[in-house]
Motif scaffolding. Structure first.
Motif, PDB file in Angstrom:
ATOM      1  N   PHE A  44      -8.915  11.959   8.614  1.00 48.13           N
ATOM      2  CA  PHE A  44      -8.463  11.283   7.305  1.00 48.13           C
ATOM      3  C   PHE A  44      -7.789  10.573   7.090  1.00 48.13           C
ATOM      4  N   VAL A  45      -6.310  10.660   7.834  1.00 47.14           N
ATOM      5  CA  VAL A  45      -5.555   9.122   7.725  1.00 47.14           C
ATOM      6  C   VAL A  45      -6.394   8.223   8.397  1.00 47.14           C
ATOM      7  N   GLU A  46      -6.678   8.527   9.821  1.00 46.94           N
ATOM      8  CA  GLU A  46      -6.857   7.202  10.608  1.00 46.94           C
ATOM      9  C   GLU A  46      -8.787   6.560  10.355  1.00 46.94           C
ATOM     10  N   GLY A  47      -9.763   7.336   9.795  1.00 49.20           N
ATOM     11  CA  GLY A  47     -10.841   7.341   9.754  1.00 49.20           C
ATOM     12  C   GLY A  47     -11.847   8.453  11.101  1.00 49.20           C
TER      13      GLY A  47
ATOM     14  N   GLU C  51      -2.301   4.751   4.086  1.00 51.48           N
ATOM     15  CA  GLU C  51      -1.572   3.811   3.695  1.00 51.48           C
ATOM     16  C   GLU C  51      -1.762   3.585   2.136  1.00 51.48           C
ATOM     17  N   HIS C  52      -0.509   3.001   1.426  1.00 56.90           N
ATOM     18  CA  HIS C  52      -0.304   2.995  -0.095  1.00 56.90           C
ATOM     19  C   HIS C  52      -1.786   2.200  -0.217  1.00 56.90           C
ATOM     20  N   LEU C  57      -5.921   6.569  -8.023  1.00 58.73           N
ATOM     21  CA  LEU C  57      -6.410   7.060  -9.105  1.00 58.73           C
ATOM     22  C   LEU C  57      -7.341   6.251  -9.958  1.00 58.73           C
ATOM     23  N   ASP C  58      -7.605   5.617  -9.961  1.00 61.19           N
ATOM     24  CA  ASP C  58      -8.512   3.852 -10.682  1.00 61.19           C
ATOM     25  C   ASP C  58      -9.638   4.376  -9.882  1.00 61.19           C
ATOM     26  N   GLU C  59      -9.371   4.489  -8.958  1.00 56.97           N
ATOM     27  CA  GLU C  59     -10.592   4.471  -7.393  1.00 56.97           C
ATOM     28  C   GLU C  59     -11.516   5.556  -8.407  1.00 56.97           C
ATOM     29  N   THR C  86      -2.615  -9.711  -0.307  1.00 60.67           N
ATOM     30  CA  THR C  86      -1.729  -8.609  -0.069  1.00 60.67           C
ATOM     31  C   THR C  86      -1.411  -8.050   1.448  1.00 60.67           C
ATOM     32  N   GLU C  87      -3.153  -7.663   1.422  1.00 67.22           N
ATOM     33  CA  GLU C  87      -3.138  -7.815   3.016  1.00 67.22           C
ATOM     34  C   GLU C  87      -3.521  -8.520   4.394  1.00 67.22           C
ATOM     35  N   TYR C  88      -4.237  -9.559   3.354  1.00 64.09           N
ATOM     36  CA  TYR C  88      -4.342 -10.618   4.583  1.00 64.09           C
ATOM     37  C   TYR C  88      -3.796 -12.069   4.713  1.00 64.09           C
ATOM     38  N   GLY C  89      -3.372 -11.855   2.985  1.00 64.17           N
ATOM     39  CA  GLY C  89      -2.882 -13.532   2.656  1.00 64.17           C
ATOM     40  C   GLY C  89      -3.921 -14.161   2.037  1.00 64.17           C
ATOM     41  N   VAL C  90      -5.364 -13.938   1.849  1.00 65.07           N
ATOM     42  CA  VAL C  90      -6.479 -14.503   1.987  1.00 65.07           C
ATOM     43  C   VAL C  90      -6.858 -14.515   0.730  1.00 65.07           C
ATOM     44  N   HIS C  91      -6.640 -15.397  -0.700  1.00 63.31           N
ATOM     45  CA  HIS C  91      -6.806 -14.874  -1.425  1.00 63.31           C
ATOM     46  C   HIS C  91      -8.543 -15.579  -1.798  1.00 63.31           C
ATOM     47  N   PRO C  92      -9.337 -14.328  -1.975  1.00 65.09           N
ATOM     48  CA  PRO C  92     -11.125 -14.880  -1.721  1.00 65.09           C
ATOM     49  C   PRO C  92     -11.734 -14.792  -3.591  1.00 65.09           C
TER      50      PRO C  92
END
Lengths: 409, 224, 324
Positions: A44-47, C51-52, C57-59, C86-92
């Motif tokens: 679940f965590v890693e896919g 991963e956070h 809940l939104d999703e 946040t993850e890649y530093g690229v604003h799409p």
């Protein structure tokens, strides 16, 4: 209502009564289940990269086990038909076990589907009005309905019969007989719908032919009774519930006929695929003889066929009149059909891909652990249900017991 | 004096003959676009300027490799303003050509254009700035596509419809422009067949899949 | 049930059930329960590494794309853009581009001209932000270029892993295959949650936030056109294409299916798809089938057009043709 709560409380307490063998069995099963849960949490965590599935072979061990187990669940009907349709009295003592097995097995099926999902937490996307349910177009939506329906049906029938027995009153026919007959049709439907998942896909010629549902049912009616026969002997040995030989030999007869049909259908399939050298048979070629240098499944399928032949040979011969011979036959058939339905049906549907690419598949350790975890959880569930059901059926667990406090142990 | 002398009459005839010969030898007027074969009926209208280098692309498309397959110095020179004026040299060198005489210049040109054996199949015999039409007339450099169309009519028809050769830009003419390349921007006219190029990296056998094929098996297997 | 005399039961076992709970039993039971809970916690331990932002809940409460109100969709896209930053530093530049009116896309490929260089497959990887930094995910390209033997169109003897020094190789021809955006698409039929559906301009779209990852669509596709994110996509930030659209090339989460969308973020604005733009031989033709003056209409009217696996009845929008 309070009677029912008392019933539940007593069942709860009864779940933990047993000798050391019982505790050892349940502890081992729990441990393996937890191991499987751990493996699934990693997934679940890693896919799903923790599995051996790829873009080419996108369904693997999980769906293979799911397919096989749906067949086993359907086989509960093999006990119901002789008991209720043909009025064979001796079957009544074991019908409930078939239904309990169906419950445990359907739970396993649902678990196998859940662990196969990329986003199991989005399951509610299927449930209207919030979700979108693609019924009747998608056969998977049909499958969701029939599997859950079958689970509820068996829960009701088994629960009602057990509770009536516990209360010491005869069950009202109107509350269970119609459901029993419904479950006969429904059991056939769960397996047919699961077969239709594959049969409807025109892009995969290995699956797209009408023999698939027929073989599904025939092999299910071998594997289910085989498991039941082995279960009955375990019950005989570890509990004080008496099961006569008559149900076992009725099941033997059902197994024999179903296995003959299964092997005949297998023969038809082999002839059709290999008589003319078409390319539709590329997947069958991969399975039985290997394709373009890839032959990962070839030893498996021939082992399965050998096991089936041995099982059938034993079943039609007088050897299976002895319980040992019958056990060997049952085990051989069970394993053979498990391989046939799993590796022999699901994987070749993906090899070669519709574009002719050959990519092979083997489950990873993590995948195997999840599968083992679910199997042991199913066995745990079934063992627990037998643990509480047998005393109820015996009359030992009842609403108004006659307790003799002076009796010496 | 009442009549010119006979010798003067002979000279007049000589001049007249020379004029006539000169007139006959003069090249025809350059072929105008109107004299090219008329467009077939029902051909889609292509309302875009025909001769354009592909735009470097929107800045957003920087990751896409849109360079035409033919790198020539010549086209870059033309972009920078140089014009091919072959007659600069060829007005000095007599435009004589013979089958067997090797060229002193232009040795880097190897003619490998199908059945064409002669340079003058395409190049005009006397006006080296032009190409030659069926009737010996001139085809201007700017109209070089009509030269190719002489033999490659079906491809020319497809090119006019926009389905031969690469387009870049917008499929929807209302929303934006589209480039259209001329023949020689992709095909070297002396050796027009596309040269084989190295392919980009292939699809690999998935790492997670079982039984990856061995190197020798992968190379030996004629099919996969 | 059976009233046989053999069915005697152990008195001790059953009697305890009727008696009230003793303190001893209670303590034993609690100890066992604690062991069980500890085991359960141990089993669920990997969740700590989740991963956070993977499950929010939104999703979970987000509805299907077709039922979203524009304000909700805008909010979701802003969240996705923020996540990418946040993850890649690229604003799409993430938008939701609706279909153009009176447009139905068609795509044709000239099998005489394709030389198998794979520039289309690689351009697709770059344009669509596909997972490719990790060696295990290198084959996510929507386009598979098949090398076939001359003499027939035989997929069974084709190969995708050819690696010659130069292409085209002798006696071979090449056929790229990608999603055909079928008119009778089997994938949309089998999706249990309708996470994939046909849009009015013919493109078969996937709502990545709705897909449950069952992969039934992958089993149903006769062209092997769909890909699944078995892991979280791995892309180098420098290679991210910031021109993104909600339904096509935004960076997908793990566990969902994706496929070619005819670059709808380009084509719905009137541009060519990326695969066509890089093809060096101009083998690809794209346009509006409803426009009788378009290039694709010209192909269908004038060339020997062939449909891959026509017998399966998918009625695709992708055509193959030959010049010679």
């Amino acid at each position: 209502m309070s009677d029912y709560l008392t019933f539940l409380w007593r069942v709860f307490r009864l779940s933990f009564q047993g000798g050391w063998r019982f505790y050892a069995w349940m502890t081992v099963l729990s441990a393996v289940s937890l191991l499987g849960l751990h493996a699934w949490t990693r997934q679940f965590v890693e896919g799903l990269q923790t599995t051996g599935m790829t873009n080419q072979v996108s369904w693997g061990a999980y769906i293979a086990n799911f397919t096989f187990l749906v067949g086993v669940a359907a086989a509960a009907v093999m006990l119901v038909i002789p008991a209720y349709v043909y009025r064979k009295e001796h079957m009544h003592e074991v019908v409930l076990f078939g239904e309990l097995l169906a419950i445990a097995v359907i739970v396993m099926c649902l678990l196998f589907v859940t662990v196969d999902l990329g986003h199991p937490e989005r399951f509610h996307h299927m449930i209207p009005p919030f979700g979108v349910f693609n019924f009747p177009g998608s056969i998977l939506s049909w499958d969701v309905i029939v599997l859950n329906g079958y689970l509820l049906l068996n829960l009701h029938i088994a629960g009602y019969l057990l509770y009536s027995r516990y209360r010491g009153r005869p069950p009202t026919k109107a509350f269970y007989i119609p459901f029993v007959f419904l479950s006969i049709a429904w059991a056939v439907s769960i397996h047919t719908v699961t077969a239709f998942l594959y049969v409807g896909l025109a892009g995969r010629s290995y699956w797209h032919h009408p023999l698939v549902p027929s073989r599904f049912l025939a092999s299910a009616f071998v594997a289910g009774p085989a498991l039941m026969i082995l279960t009955f002997q375990v019950i005989r040995r570890v509990t004080r519930y008496w099961i006569g030989d008559a149900p076992i030999f009725t099941l033997r007869m059902i197994m024999t006929v179903a296995m003959i049909i299964n092997m005949f259908l297998l023969g038809s399939e082999l002839f059709t695929e290999f008589y003319s050298p078409t390319e539709h048979a590329a997947a069958a070629h991969y399975l039985y003889f290997g394709l373009h240098g890839h032959h990962g499944l070839v030893p498996w399928i021939w082992t399965a066929i050998a096991l089936d032949v041995v099982g059938l040979g034993l079943l039609v011969s007088p050897l299976s009149r002895q319980i040992v011979g019958l056990n060997i036959a049952g085990l051989a058939c069970f394993v053979g059909i498990w391989i046939e339905k799993g590796m022999g049906l699901i994987i070749p549907g993906f090899v070669p891909t519709p574009l002719g690419q050959v990519v092979e598949y083997l489950p990873t350790l993590n995948e195997v652990l999840v599968c083992l975890g679910i199997w042991s959880f199913g066995l745990l569930l079934f063992s627990w249900m037998l643990r509480v059901a047998i005393p109820i059926m015996n009359g030992s667990l009842c609403a108004h017991p006659h307790l003799n406090l002076d009796r010496t142990p | 004096m009442d009549r010119p002398p006979v010798i003067f009459q002979k000279r007049l005839w000589g001049v007249a003959l020379a004029l006539g010969a000169g007139l006959a030898a003069m090249p025809n007027l350059p072929a105008t676009p109107e004299s090219t074969p008329s467009a077939p009926v029902n051909l889609p209208v292509v309302a875009r300027p025909p001769a354009e280098q592909p735009a470097p692309g929107l800045p957003a498309d920087a990751h896409l490799n849109k360079t035409p397959p033919r790198k020539t110095i010549g086209l870059d020179l033309v972009k920078n303003g140089w014009t091919y004026n072959c007659m600069e040299c060829h007005k000095l060198f007599v435009a004589k050509w013979h089958y067997d005489r090797p060229m002193a210049e232009h040795r880097d040109v190897t003619l490998a254009h199908g059945n064409n054996r002669f340079c003058l199949n395409c190049h005009h015999a006397t006006n080296r700035n032009a190409f030659v039409d069926y009737d010996g007339g001139e085809i201007a450099q700017a109209d070089v596509v009509t030269l190719c169309a002489k033999c490659h009519g079906t491809i020319y028809r497809d090119w006019q419809a926009g389905v031969h050769g690469r387009s870049n830009g917008y499929w929807n003419a209302v929303l934006g422009p589209k480039t259209k390349l001329r023949c020689i921007q992709c095909h070297d006219p002396h050796n027009p067949k596309f040269q084989p190029m190295p392919p980009l990296a292939p699809l690999r056998y998935p790492v997670r899949a079982a039984h990856p094929p061995t190197e020798s098996a992968a190379a030996a297997a004629p099919s996969h | 049930m059976n009233a046989s005399p053999h069915n005697t039961v152990s008195p001790r076992t059953i009697e305890q059930v009727y008696r009230p709970l003793t303190r001893r039993t209670f303590l034993k039971g609690s100890a066992a329960a604690m062991v069980g809970v500890a085991g359960l916690m141990g089993a669920l331990r990997p969740l700590l590494e989740l991963e956070h932002g993977t499950v929010t809940l939104d999703e979970l409460l987000q509805r299907h794309y077709r039922e979203l109100k524009p304000a909700d969709l805008r909010r979701i896209m802003d969240q996705l853009a923020a996540k990418c930053e946040t993850e890649y530093g690229v604003h799409p530049h993430l938008r939701d581009i609706r279909p153009l009116a009176n447009v139905e896309f068609g795509y044709a490929l000239n099998l005489t001209r394709c030389i198998g260089c794979r520039k289309c497959a690689h351009a697709c990887l770059q344009e669509n932000n596909q997972s490719r930094a990790d060696a295990t995910d290198l084959e996510m390209s929507y386009i598979r270029v098949l090398e076939l033997n001359k003499g027939s169109i035989n997929l069974e003897t084709s190969r995708t892993d050819y690696d010659h020094a130069t292409v085209p190789a002798k006696d071979k021809f090449y056929m790229p295959v990608q999603c055909h955006q079928c008119r009778e698409s089997p994938c949309t039929k089998v999706c249990p949650v309708q996470a994939t559906w046909r849009e009015p301009d013919g493109i078969v779209a996937v709502d990545y936030n709705w897909c449950i990852g069952c992969r039934y669509c992958m089993a149903a596709c006769p062209y092997d056109a769909r890909r699944f994110n078995y892991q979280k996509p791995t892309i180098a930030p420098a290679e991210i294409n910031p021109n993104q659209s909600y339904l096509s090339n935004r960076i997908r989460p793990k566990g969902v299916v994706e496929k070619c969308t005819f670059c709808l973020h380009r084509t719905r604005e009137g541009k060519y798809p990326a695969c066509l733009e890089v093809c060096p031989t101009g083998a690809r033709v794209f346009g509006n089938l409803r426009d009788s003056n378009s290039e694709i209409s010209y192909i269908l009217a004038n060339k020997r057009v062939y449909i891959l696996k026509e017998d399966v009845g998918t009625l695709p929008r992708f055509y193959y043709f030959f010049d010679k």
